[in-house]
Design a protein around this motif. Structure first.
Motif, PDB file in Angstrom:
ATOM      1  N   GLU A   1      -0.235  -7.487  43.888  1.00  0.00           N
ATOM      2  CA  GLU A   1       0.303  -6.146  43.663  1.00  0.00           C
ATOM      3  C   GLU A   1       1.368  -6.126  42.564  1.00  0.00           C
ATOM      4  OE1 GLU A   1      -0.780  -3.338  45.038  1.00  0.00           O
ATOM      5  OE2 GLU A   1      -2.255  -4.353  46.306  1.00  0.00           O
ATOM      6  N   ASN A   2       1.685  -7.294  42.018  1.00  0.00           N
ATOM      7  CA  ASN A   2       2.684  -7.432  40.949  1.00  0.00           C
ATOM      8  C   ASN A   2       4.074  -6.928  41.382  1.00  0.00           C
ATOM      9  OD1 ASN A   2       3.432  -8.372  38.420  1.00  0.00           O
ATOM     10  ND2 ASN A   2       3.152  -6.361  37.474  1.00  0.00           N
ATOM     11  N   ILE A   3       4.442  -7.257  42.620  1.00  0.00           N
ATOM     12  CA  ILE A   3       5.744  -6.878  43.160  1.00  0.00           C
ATOM     13  C   ILE A   3       6.625  -8.114  43.174  1.00  0.00           C
ATOM     14  CG2 ILE A   3       6.987  -5.986  45.163  1.00  0.00           C
ATOM     15  CD1 ILE A   3       4.358  -4.470  45.852  1.00  0.00           C
ATOM     16  N   LYS A   4       7.718  -8.049  42.435  1.00  0.00           N
ATOM     17  CA  LYS A   4       8.601  -9.214  42.307  1.00  0.00           C
ATOM     18  C   LYS A   4       9.961  -9.000  42.964  1.00  0.00           C
ATOM     19  CE  LYS A   4       6.457 -10.756  37.989  1.00  0.00           C
ATOM     20  NZ  LYS A   4       5.301  -9.911  37.996  1.00  0.00           N
ATOM     21  N   ASN A   5      10.498  -7.811  42.846  1.00  0.00           N
ATOM     22  CA  ASN A   5      11.845  -7.533  43.361  1.00  0.00           C
ATOM     23  C   ASN A   5      11.752  -6.705  44.635  1.00  0.00           C
ATOM     24  OD1 ASN A   5      13.196  -8.796  41.163  1.00  0.00           O
ATOM     25  ND2 ASN A   5      12.635  -7.028  39.908  1.00  0.00           N
ATOM     26  N   TYR A   6      11.947  -7.359  45.756  1.00  0.00           N
ATOM     27  CA  TYR A   6      11.858  -6.687  47.047  1.00  0.00           C
ATOM     28  C   TYR A   6      12.742  -7.422  48.051  1.00  0.00           C
ATOM     29  CZ  TYR A   6       9.006 -10.573  48.613  1.00  0.00           C
ATOM     30  OH  TYR A   6       8.575 -11.830  48.947  1.00  0.00           O
ATOM     31  N   GLU A   7      12.991  -6.768  49.140  1.00  0.00           N
ATOM     32  CA  GLU A   7      13.659  -7.377  50.285  1.00  0.00           C
ATOM     33  C   GLU A   7      12.764  -7.184  51.491  1.00  0.00           C
ATOM     34  OE1 GLU A   7      17.471  -5.494  50.680  1.00  0.00           O
ATOM     35  OE2 GLU A   7      18.092  -6.096  48.664  1.00  0.00           O
ATOM     36  N   LEU A   8      12.936  -8.019  52.484  1.00  0.00           N
ATOM     37  CA  LEU A   8      12.227  -7.849  53.737  1.00  0.00           C
ATOM     38  C   LEU A   8      12.638  -6.512  54.348  1.00  0.00           C
ATOM     39  CD1 LEU A   8      10.435  -9.124  55.996  1.00  0.00           C
ATOM     40  CD2 LEU A   8      12.564 -10.025  56.970  1.00  0.00           C
ATOM     41  N   ASP A   9      11.672  -5.759  54.857  1.00  0.00           N
ATOM     42  CA  ASP A   9      11.988  -4.510  55.550  1.00  0.00           C
ATOM     43  C   ASP A   9      12.990  -4.806  56.664  1.00  0.00           C
ATOM     44  OD1 ASP A   9      11.852  -2.027  57.025  1.00  0.00           O
ATOM     45  OD2 ASP A   9      10.410  -3.046  58.323  1.00  0.00           O
ATOM     46  N   PRO A  10      14.182  -4.178  56.634  1.00  0.00           N
ATOM     47  CA  PRO A  10      15.217  -4.491  57.621  1.00  0.00           C
ATOM     48  C   PRO A  10      14.973  -3.903  59.008  1.00  0.00           C
ATOM     49  CG  PRO A  10      15.985  -2.763  56.167  1.00  0.00           C
ATOM     50  CD  PRO A  10      14.639  -3.207  55.639  1.00  0.00           C
ATOM     51  N   PHE A  11      14.024  -2.993  59.151  1.00  0.00           N
ATOM     52  CA  PHE A  11      13.793  -2.346  60.435  1.00  0.00           C
ATOM     53  C   PHE A  11      12.803  -3.115  61.306  1.00  0.00           C
ATOM     54  CE2 PHE A  11      15.173   0.957  57.520  1.00  0.00           C
ATOM     55  CZ  PHE A  11      16.226   1.507  58.236  1.00  0.00           C
ATOM     56  N   PHE A  12      11.700  -3.530  60.728  1.00  0.00           N
ATOM     57  CA  PHE A  12      10.651  -4.187  61.506  1.00  0.00           C
ATOM     58  C   PHE A  12      10.267  -5.557  60.967  1.00  0.00           C
ATOM     59  CE2 PHE A  12       9.899   0.449  61.461  1.00  0.00           C
ATOM     60  CZ  PHE A  12      10.251   0.719  62.770  1.00  0.00           C
ATOM     61  N   GLY A  13      10.638  -5.858  59.731  1.00  0.00           N
ATOM     62  CA  GLY A  13      10.251  -7.132  59.136  1.00  0.00           C
ATOM     63  C   GLY A  13       8.744  -7.238  59.000  1.00  0.00           C
ATOM     64  N   ASP A  14       8.256  -8.453  59.063  1.00  0.00           N
ATOM     65  CA  ASP A  14       6.816  -8.712  59.076  1.00  0.00           C
ATOM     66  C   ASP A  14       6.420  -8.872  60.535  1.00  0.00           C
ATOM     67  OD1 ASP A  14       6.874  -8.806  56.274  1.00  0.00           O
ATOM     68  OD2 ASP A  14       7.142 -10.985  56.258  1.00  0.00           O
ATOM     69  N   MET A  15       5.290  -8.302  60.912  1.00  0.00           N
ATOM     70  CA  MET A  15       4.903  -8.391  62.319  1.00  0.00           C
ATOM     71  C   MET A  15       3.395  -8.417  62.491  1.00  0.00           C
ATOM     72  SD  MET A  15       5.917  -4.602  63.607  1.00  0.00           S
ATOM     73  CE  MET A  15       5.555  -3.191  62.611  1.00  0.00           C
ATOM     74  N   VAL A  16       3.000  -8.890  63.658  1.00  0.00           N
ATOM     75  CA  VAL A  16       1.604  -8.829  64.070  1.00  0.00           C
ATOM     76  C   VAL A  16       1.524  -7.742  65.125  1.00  0.00           C
ATOM     77  CG1 VAL A  16      -0.326 -10.053  65.127  1.00  0.00           C
ATOM     78  CG2 VAL A  16       1.273 -11.302  63.653  1.00  0.00           C
ATOM     79  N   THR A  17       0.581  -6.826  64.965  1.00  0.00           N
ATOM     80  CA  THR A  17       0.368  -5.783  65.969  1.00  0.00           C
ATOM     81  C   THR A  17      -0.987  -6.015  66.621  1.00  0.00           C
ATOM     82  OG1 THR A  17      -0.617  -4.201  64.411  1.00  0.00           O
ATOM     83  CG2 THR A  17       1.782  -4.129  64.687  1.00  0.00           C
ATOM     84  N   TRP A  18      -1.048  -5.734  67.916  1.00  0.00           N
ATOM     85  CA  TRP A  18      -2.245  -5.997  68.715  1.00  0.00           C
ATOM     86  C   TRP A  18      -2.497  -4.774  69.576  1.00  0.00           C
ATOM     87  CZ3 TRP A  18      -3.040 -11.414  71.142  1.00  0.00           C
ATOM     88  CH2 TRP A  18      -4.141 -11.431  71.983  1.00  0.00           C
ATOM     89  N   ASN A  19      -3.581  -4.064  69.293  1.00  0.00           N
ATOM     90  CA  ASN A  19      -3.980  -2.912  70.102  1.00  0.00           C
ATOM     91  C   ASN A  19      -5.255  -3.285  70.843  1.00  0.00           C
ATOM     92  OD1 ASN A  19      -1.927  -1.651  68.739  1.00  0.00           O
ATOM     93  ND2 ASN A  19      -3.178  -0.022  67.890  1.00  0.00           N
ATOM     94  N   SER A  20      -5.195  -3.241  72.173  1.00  0.00           N
ATOM     95  CA  SER A  20      -6.386  -3.484  72.971  1.00  0.00           C
ATOM     96  C   SER A  20      -7.030  -2.143  73.328  1.00  0.00           C
ATOM     97  CB  SER A  20      -6.032  -4.310  74.211  1.00  0.00           C
ATOM     98  OG  SER A  20      -5.009  -3.673  74.937  1.00  0.00           O
TER      99      SER A  20
END
Length: 167
Positions: free
Chosen positions: A60-79
């Motif tokens: 995506e050519n994204i170089k300048n970013y910070e981790l989302d401070p609200f949720f970060g990176d996550m795995v979601t699981w919907n059954s």
């Protein structure tokens, strides 16, 4: 908008780790049949999770970013029956919140993402880019025994550079 980014072997490796660690997922109290795991807070997470994020951001050519401070990176699981309510996500003033949802497991039926009032079709091993503080999004209920499992990578970027992210 749809981009295959991982191999079947990588998909299998990630899903194996997720199923083996189901016990550390948190129940989502907003609606039933949903759980999540914030991968930035887990010590023994396969490096592959972070390698893939780097791969997506390079693509995506994204170089300048910070981790989302609200949720970060996550795995979601919907059954079966699990869905995500219509919402937008918070952001910090002067910043924009983007998420890149990588689909690891597609249900037999349902689980379709809705983004900015548009139903999106998806395949396993593809990701979808979302501008989550600008556009409402949700997912339809999962139908059947196969869950909807997504890695949701969240970033926060300065508003002055967010126009560099194209759809």
């Amino acid at each position: 908008m749809f981009n295959e980014i991982i191999s079947k072997k990588e998909q299998s490796e990630l899903l194996r780790w997720i199923f083996e660690n189901e016990n550390i997922f948190e129940e989502n109290i907003v609606s039933s049949n949903r759980k999540f795991l914030r991968i930035n807070s887990i010590k023994k997470v396969p490096e592959l999770f972070f390698d893939i994020k780097k791969r997506i951001l390079e693509k995506e050519n994204i170089k300048n970013y910070e981790l989302d401070p609200f949720f970060g990176d996550m795995v979601t699981w919907n059954s079966e029956g699990g869905s995500i309510q219509l919402h937008d996500d918070p952001t910090i003033p002067g910043r924009e919140h983007y998420r890149f949802n990588l689909f690891l497991s597609k249900p037999i039926s349902g689980g379709d993402p809705i983004y900015n009032n548009e139903k999106l079709n998806f395949n396993e091993r593809e990701y979808i880019k979302y501008h989550v503080n600008r556009y409402k999004h949700m997912s339809k209920p999962v139908i059947g025994q196969k869950p909807r499992i997504v890695i949701s990578y969240g970033i926060s970027i300065d508003q002055s550079t967010s126009n560099l992210i194209y759809y």
